[in-house]
Design a protein around this motif. Structure first.
Motif, PDB file in Angstrom:
ATOM      1  N   LEU A   1       0.828  -1.208   0.000  1.00  0.00           N
ATOM      2  CA  LEU A   1       0.000   0.000   0.000  1.00  0.00           C
ATOM      3  C   LEU A   1       0.863   1.260   0.000  1.00  0.00           C
ATOM      4  O   LEU A   1       0.516   2.256  -0.651  1.00  0.00           O
ATOM      5  CB  LEU A   1      -0.955  -0.006   1.187  1.00  0.00           C
ATOM      6  CG  LEU A   1      -2.100  -1.019   1.106  1.00  0.00           C
ATOM      7  CD1 LEU A   1      -2.826  -1.107   2.444  1.00  0.00           C
ATOM      8  CD2 LEU A   1      -3.063  -0.672  -0.022  1.00  0.00           C
ATOM      9  N   ALA A   2       1.979   1.238   0.700  1.00  0.00           N
ATOM     10  CA  ALA A   2       2.876   2.395   0.728  1.00  0.00           C
ATOM     11  C   ALA A   2       3.398   2.726  -0.667  1.00  0.00           C
ATOM     12  O   ALA A   2       3.569   3.902  -1.005  1.00  0.00           O
ATOM     13  CB  ALA A   2       4.032   2.144   1.694  1.00  0.00           C
ATOM     14  N   THR A   3       3.619   1.699  -1.509  1.00  0.00           N
ATOM     15  CA  THR A   3       4.065   1.962  -2.889  1.00  0.00           C
ATOM     16  C   THR A   3       2.985   2.670  -3.690  1.00  0.00           C
ATOM     17  O   THR A   3       3.273   3.275  -4.713  1.00  0.00           O
ATOM     18  CB  THR A   3       4.475   0.669  -3.635  1.00  0.00           C
ATOM     19  OG1 THR A   3       3.321  -0.132  -3.885  1.00  0.00           O
ATOM     20  CG2 THR A   3       5.534  -0.106  -2.867  1.00  0.00           C
ATOM     21  N   ARG A   4       1.749   2.594  -3.210  1.00  0.00           N
ATOM     22  CA  ARG A   4       0.612   3.256  -3.861  1.00  0.00           C
ATOM     23  C   ARG A   4       0.254   4.567  -3.149  1.00  0.00           C
ATOM     24  O   ARG A   4      -0.765   5.176  -3.441  1.00  0.00           O
ATOM     25  CB  ARG A   4      -0.607   2.326  -3.870  1.00  0.00           C
ATOM     26  CG  ARG A   4      -0.368   0.937  -4.465  1.00  0.00           C
ATOM     27  CD  ARG A   4       0.059   0.943  -5.928  1.00  0.00           C
ATOM     28  NE  ARG A   4      -0.856   1.625  -6.796  1.00  0.00           N
ATOM     29  CZ  ARG A   4      -1.806   1.055  -7.527  1.00  0.00           C
ATOM     30  NH1 ARG A   4      -1.935  -0.240  -7.510  1.00  0.00           N
ATOM     31  NH2 ARG A   4      -2.600   1.775  -8.277  1.00  0.00           N
ATOM     32  N   GLY A   5       1.066   4.955  -2.165  1.00  0.00           N
ATOM     33  CA  GLY A   5       0.829   6.196  -1.432  1.00  0.00           C
ATOM     34  C   GLY A   5      -0.266   6.101  -0.384  1.00  0.00           C
ATOM     35  O   GLY A   5      -0.820   7.108   0.044  1.00  0.00           O
ATOM     36  N   VAL A   6      -0.597   4.879   0.043  1.00  0.00           N
ATOM     37  CA  VAL A   6      -1.704   4.665   0.977  1.00  0.00           C
ATOM     38  C   VAL A   6      -1.176   4.145   2.314  1.00  0.00           C
ATOM     39  O   VAL A   6      -0.397   3.192   2.351  1.00  0.00           O
ATOM     40  CB  VAL A   6      -2.728   3.651   0.402  1.00  0.00           C
ATOM     41  CG1 VAL A   6      -3.829   3.342   1.397  1.00  0.00           C
ATOM     42  CG2 VAL A   6      -3.311   4.174  -0.907  1.00  0.00           C
ATOM     43  N   THR A   7      -1.629   4.776   3.390  1.00  0.00           N
ATOM     44  CA  THR A   7      -1.342   4.314   4.750  1.00  0.00           C
ATOM     45  C   THR A   7      -2.678   4.092   5.436  1.00  0.00           C
ATOM     46  O   THR A   7      -3.546   4.968   5.408  1.00  0.00           O
ATOM     47  CB  THR A   7      -0.532   5.371   5.532  1.00  0.00           C
ATOM     48  OG1 THR A   7       0.686   5.626   4.833  1.00  0.00           O
ATOM     49  CG2 THR A   7      -0.224   4.887   6.940  1.00  0.00           C
ATOM     50  N   LEU A   8      -2.840   2.917   6.044  1.00  0.00           N
ATOM     51  CA  LEU A   8      -4.084   2.589   6.732  1.00  0.00           C
ATOM     52  C   LEU A   8      -3.851   2.490   8.226  1.00  0.00           C
ATOM     53  O   LEU A   8      -2.796   2.050   8.666  1.00  0.00           O
ATOM     54  CB  LEU A   8      -4.644   1.252   6.226  1.00  0.00           C
ATOM     55  CG  LEU A   8      -4.911   1.136   4.735  1.00  0.00           C
ATOM     56  CD1 LEU A   8      -5.481  -0.243   4.415  1.00  0.00           C
ATOM     57  CD2 LEU A   8      -5.837   2.234   4.260  1.00  0.00           C
ATOM     58  N   GLU A   9      -4.871   2.884   8.981  1.00  0.00           N
ATOM     59  CA  GLU A   9      -4.831   2.732  10.433  1.00  0.00           C
ATOM     60  C   GLU A   9      -5.940   1.777  10.850  1.00  0.00           C
ATOM     61  O   GLU A   9      -7.030   1.792  10.294  1.00  0.00           O
ATOM     62  CB  GLU A   9      -5.038   4.085  11.110  1.00  0.00           C
ATOM     63  CG  GLU A   9      -3.904   5.058  10.874  1.00  0.00           C
ATOM     64  CD  GLU A   9      -4.106   6.376  11.586  1.00  0.00           C
ATOM     65  OE1 GLU A   9      -4.959   6.455  12.499  1.00  0.00           O
ATOM     66  OE2 GLU A   9      -3.410   7.340  11.211  1.00  0.00           O
ATOM     67  N   TRP A  10      -5.631   0.949  11.853  1.00  0.00           N
ATOM     68  CA  TRP A  10      -6.556  -0.045  12.375  1.00  0.00           C
ATOM     69  C   TRP A  10      -6.739   0.145  13.861  1.00  0.00           C
ATOM     70  O   TRP A  10      -5.815   0.539  14.552  1.00  0.00           O
ATOM     71  CB  TRP A  10      -6.044  -1.461  12.115  1.00  0.00           C
ATOM     72  CG  TRP A  10      -5.765  -1.747  10.669  1.00  0.00           C
ATOM     73  CD1 TRP A  10      -4.567  -1.641  10.021  1.00  0.00           C
ATOM     74  CD2 TRP A  10      -6.715  -2.151   9.687  1.00  0.00           C
ATOM     75  NE1 TRP A  10      -4.726  -1.969   8.690  1.00  0.00           N
ATOM     76  CE2 TRP A  10      -6.035  -2.293   8.460  1.00  0.00           C
ATOM     77  CE3 TRP A  10      -8.081  -2.430   9.711  1.00  0.00           C
ATOM     78  CZ2 TRP A  10      -6.652  -2.688   7.286  1.00  0.00           C
ATOM     79  CZ3 TRP A  10      -8.697  -2.836   8.542  1.00  0.00           C
ATOM     80  CH2 TRP A  10      -7.990  -2.963   7.344  1.00  0.00           C
ATOM     81  N   GLN A  11      -7.906  -0.193  14.352  1.00  0.00           N
ATOM     82  CA  GLN A  11      -8.131  -0.252  15.785  1.00  0.00           C
ATOM     83  C   GLN A  11      -7.601  -1.587  16.279  1.00  0.00           C
ATOM     84  O   GLN A  11      -7.642  -2.580  15.544  1.00  0.00           O
ATOM     85  CB  GLN A  11      -9.623  -0.191  16.122  1.00  0.00           C
ATOM     86  CG  GLN A  11     -10.310   1.083  15.750  1.00  0.00           C
ATOM     87  CD  GLN A  11     -11.804   1.022  16.083  1.00  0.00           C
ATOM     88  OE1 GLN A  11     -12.381  -0.034  16.357  1.00  0.00           O
ATOM     89  NE2 GLN A  11     -12.448   2.155  16.045  1.00  0.00           N
ATOM     90  N   PRO A  12      -7.148  -1.637  17.539  1.00  0.00           N
ATOM     91  CA  PRO A  12      -6.798  -2.966  18.077  1.00  0.00           C
ATOM     92  C   PRO A  12      -8.039  -3.839  18.090  1.00  0.00           C
ATOM     93  O   PRO A  12      -9.153  -3.348  18.251  1.00  0.00           O
ATOM     94  CB  PRO A  12      -6.327  -2.668  19.492  1.00  0.00           C
ATOM     95  CG  PRO A  12      -6.218  -1.194  19.608  1.00  0.00           C
ATOM     96  CD  PRO A  12      -6.974  -0.579  18.473  1.00  0.00           C
ATOM     97  N   ASP A  13      -7.849  -5.153  17.903  1.00  0.00           N
ATOM     98  CA  ASP A  13      -8.994  -6.069  17.990  1.00  0.00           C
ATOM     99  C   ASP A  13      -9.609  -5.944  19.378  1.00  0.00           C
ATOM    100  O   ASP A  13      -8.883  -5.895  20.376  1.00  0.00           O
ATOM    101  CB  ASP A  13      -8.561  -7.513  17.749  1.00  0.00           C
ATOM    102  CG  ASP A  13      -8.222  -7.789  16.290  1.00  0.00           C
ATOM    103  OD1 ASP A  13      -8.688  -7.022  15.434  1.00  0.00           O
ATOM    104  OD2 ASP A  13      -7.500  -8.754  16.028  1.00  0.00           O
ATOM    105  N   PRO A  14     -10.936  -5.888  19.462  1.00  0.00           N
ATOM    106  CA  PRO A  14     -11.574  -5.776  20.773  1.00  0.00           C
ATOM    107  C   PRO A  14     -11.332  -7.022  21.625  1.00  0.00           C
ATOM    108  O   PRO A  14     -11.166  -8.113  21.104  1.00  0.00           O
ATOM    109  CB  PRO A  14     -13.065  -5.623  20.452  1.00  0.00           C
ATOM    110  CG  PRO A  14     -13.225  -5.976  19.023  1.00  0.00           C
ATOM    111  CD  PRO A  14     -11.879  -5.933  18.371  1.00  0.00           C
TER     112      PRO A  14
END
Length: 172
Positions: A156-169
């Motif tokens: 995703l970084a090669t596509r300019g995308v950074t994702l954020e996730w919540q910790p699993d509940p």
């Protein structure tokens, strides 16, 4: 032979905080828009395998990146739906193109549900052009993941995308 299913279309209504699927309407705990799309998080109530779901709808990449919290051991790290993602006002729509990729982060990735795509094409639910576009998109993603050593976030970084996730509940 795989039975043909109509194209699955899901809607995310930000105003009502509802996820409309082919199996019903469910409340969403988090909707967060970001530069690359929409982040979604919701519980899976009374599901035999899945407790919680998070996803990023990424229209420019033609994918929905899903992360599931399973009741048992993790079956995969990420599940990518090949899809067309659009937005009209407060409603995001996902037209599923049948093909999915299972990503075991840093280890491997595989394309699944090719039989579903071909059955839908034979039944007339998807055109030859849409079928070819889905195959091309899936293989483009798979090749990118392979070049990134199956590290989803590196690809995703090669596509300019950074994702954020919540910790699993934490399970109740």
């Amino acid at each position: 032979m795989q039975a043909a299913e109509p194209v699955k279309i899901e809607r995310h209504d930000l105003r009502t905080r509802e996820h409309h699927t082919n199996t019903g309407v469910r409340p969403v705990s988090v909707y967060r828009e970001h530069a690359h799309g929409l982040y979604v998080a919701r519980e899976f109530v009374a599901h035999p395998r899945i407790r919680h779901w998070q996803a990023h709808l990424l229209p420019d990449l033609g994918v929905v990146v899903c992360r599931y919290d399973f009741h048992g051991p993790r079956e995969h790290d990420y599940y990518l739906d090949i899809a067309t993602v659009t937005r009209e006002g407060e409603v995001w729509s996902v037209h599923d193109h049948y093909l999915d990729l299972l990503v075991h982060d840093g280890i491997a990735a595989e394309i699944v549900d090719t039989d579903e795509l071909l059955a839908a094409h034979r039944a007339g639910y998807v055109s030859a052009e849409t079928c070819m576009d889905a195959v091309t998109a899936a293989h483009t993603v798979l090749s990118g993941l392979a070049r990134a050593r199956y590290d989803l976030h590196a690809w995703l970084a090669t596509r300019g995308v950074t994702l954020e996730w919540q910790p699993d509940p934490v399970p109740a």
